[in-house]
Scaffold this motif. Structure first.
Motif, PDB file in Angstrom:
ATOM      1  N   TRP A  31      41.517 -60.868  84.575  1.00 57.27           N
ATOM      2  CA  TRP A  31      42.241 -59.580  84.634  1.00 57.27           C
ATOM      3  C   TRP A  31      42.593 -59.354  86.268  1.00 57.27           C
ATOM      4  CZ3 TRP A  31      39.791 -54.896  81.777  1.00 57.27           C
ATOM      5  CH2 TRP A  31      40.028 -55.149  80.552  1.00 57.27           C
ATOM      6  N   LYS A  32      43.521 -58.226  86.462  1.00 60.14           N
ATOM      7  CA  LYS A  32      43.935 -57.814  87.747  1.00 60.14           C
ATOM      8  C   LYS A  32      43.509 -56.298  87.862  1.00 60.14           C
ATOM      9  CE  LYS A  32      48.065 -61.061  88.210  1.00 60.14           C
ATOM     10  NZ  LYS A  32      47.739 -61.662  86.899  1.00 60.14           N
ATOM     11  N   MET A  33      43.182 -56.218  88.970  1.00 62.09           N
ATOM     12  CA  MET A  33      42.905 -54.969  89.308  1.00 62.09           C
ATOM     13  C   MET A  33      43.532 -54.442  90.554  1.00 62.09           C
ATOM     14  SD  MET A  33      39.025 -52.995  90.312  1.00 62.09           S
ATOM     15  CE  MET A  33      38.836 -51.340  90.287  1.00 62.09           C
ATOM     16  N   VAL A  34      44.409 -53.364  90.620  1.00 65.42           N
ATOM     17  CA  VAL A  34      45.059 -52.840  91.868  1.00 65.42           C
ATOM     18  C   VAL A  34      44.307 -51.644  92.214  1.00 65.42           C
ATOM     19  CG1 VAL A  34      47.272 -53.974  91.144  1.00 65.42           C
ATOM     20  CG2 VAL A  34      46.718 -51.480  90.284  1.00 65.42           C
ATOM     21  N   THR A  35      44.806 -51.451  93.482  1.00 59.84           N
ATOM     22  CA  THR A  35      43.805 -50.117  94.221  1.00 59.84           C
ATOM     23  C   THR A  35      45.061 -49.394  94.938  1.00 59.84           C
ATOM     24  OG1 THR A  35      43.352 -50.819  96.259  1.00 59.84           O
ATOM     25  CG2 THR A  35      42.063 -51.598  94.472  1.00 59.84           C
TER      26      THR A  35
END
Length: 386
Positions: free
Chosen positions: A70-74
């Motif tokens: 998965w990818k997590m952006v902030t």
């Protein structure tokens, strides 16, 4: 042997030396007991089969060889202390607890998408997760800012209590459901600082014409006073303050403010952070992607996020205490807002909230729930705390 058979003495064998003759009465008793034993055995076997079948339904097959990436952006700058750091720690915890079956790559604001586009990116499924705060989406969902922080509202302890144990999370999930999102509290900054100003604030009049970076309901209060609130991504704050694009900025607290270098471009540091007394940070997850995961990985994500929520607040408290001392050595004027300013801000905060409640039905519903919980929490706090 024939005699054994005639008397139905099944315990007899060719090697038996003797046997007890079976009367008609004993024979009937033997048959009756044997039938009951067979029935009991059949029932036990049937029950066992049913239990095994039920177990197979409740515990479906999990392919432990299948992995998920998965990818997590902030909304935070890349590798930003505590906030970005916490997201990477959570990714590490998830990887460890899942035995490497779940890997999450964390991207800082601007690395994959612009900071303030993370809500839409997760909603549309471009990425699976994001870290931010509800007041960033106030233009899209006015009620979202209630799950961030309310001026003169509850502190971090009470906010966590309301969301996690007081029914707030159900309202939050209901609010985000149309956007295909699952929200979770993913950290808390604790009480924030009032902000950095390039001029002193001696009265409410000093806000006239002042441009300050302040999101959420606090920003609306600034606008009511006669100032101008602007929403600027964290990565652009230092430059904007240095070049005079803005006259003041709030950010978080001593630790992050020092790391951002604000003490080099503004010498007036004000407290308290009336606008954010206990700011909740959020983890948003694409609902469709989450529900497609095996049940154990879903639980692992939730548990790791709970740990993040706890760890982040404690890290803020620890580092802010250390870095306040550092700021004092930098020639900064650390001041409290005059009482006149605090009283006026509180009055205007109530006006802003009243206007929002009157014009937005979801916000009204959530605010009344929030307000009822806050009254009880405040009464307990005033009685129990020194």
């Amino acid at each position: 042997m024939k005699q054994c058979i005639d008397h139905l003495d099944l315990s007899c064998s060719t090697q038996s030396q003797s046997f007890i003759p079976m009367t008609d009465k004993n024979r009937r008793k033997f048959i009756r007991n044997s039938s009951l034993a067979l029935a009991a055995a059949a029932t036990a076997t049937l029950t066992s089969c049913k239990e095994k079948k039920a177990q197979s339904v409740e515990a479906p097959y999990i392919n432990f060889n299948k992995t998920f990436k998965w990818k997590m952006v902030t909304t935070w700058p890349p590798n930003f202390p505590v906030l970005g750091e916490g997201c990477k720690l959570m990714a590490k915890w998830i990887s460890t607890m899942s035995g490497g079956r779940m890997e999450i790559e964390v991207y800082g604001g601007g690395e994959l998408i612009p900071s303030l586009e993370s809500f839409d990116a997760v909603s549309h499924g471009a990425v699976e997760m994001a870290s931010g705060s509800g007041y960033y989406w106030a233009g899209k969902i006015p009620a979202a800012q209630l799950f961030s922080s309310i001026p003169f509202g509850m502190n971090s302890q009470s906010m966590n209590a309301w969301i996690l144990n007081g029914g707030g999370l159900d309202l939050w999930k209901e609010l985000y459901a149309p956007f295909n999102l699952i929200p979770l509290p993913g950290g808390n900054t604790g009480s924030q600082a009032g902000g950095w100003y390039n001029k002193e604030i001696n009265s409410i009049e000093d806000y006239k014409g002042l441009k300050i970076r302040m999101p959420g309901i606090g920003g609306k209060v600034i606008n009511k006073i006669g100032g101008t609130s602007v929403l600027v991504a964290g990565s652009e704050l230092y430059t904007n303050l240095e070049r005079g694009v803005i006259d003041a900025t709030e950010w978080i607290g001593p630790y992050h403010d020092y790391k951002m270098g604000f003490h080099r471009v503004a010498k007036n540091y004000y407290f308290p952070g009336w606008h954010e007394p206990g700011t909740v940070l959020e983890t948003t997850i694409n609902r469709s992607k989450f529900e497609s995961l095996p049940a154990d990985l879903q639980k692992i994500i939730v548990v790791a996020n709970d740990k993040l929520n706890h760890w982040m607040l404690l890290e803020f408290e620890t580092q802010n205490a250390i870095y306040l001392e550092k700021i004092k050595t930098e020639g900064v004027n650390i001041k409290r807002f005059p009482n006149e300013v605090i009283y006026k801000m509180k009055e205007l905060s109530k006006e802003v909230l009243h206007e929002l409640v009157e014009t937005n039905e979801p916000l009204s519903k959530i605010y009344h729930h929030f307000s009822n919980f806050e009254k009880k929490a405040r009464a307990w706090k005033e009685l129990s705390q020194i």
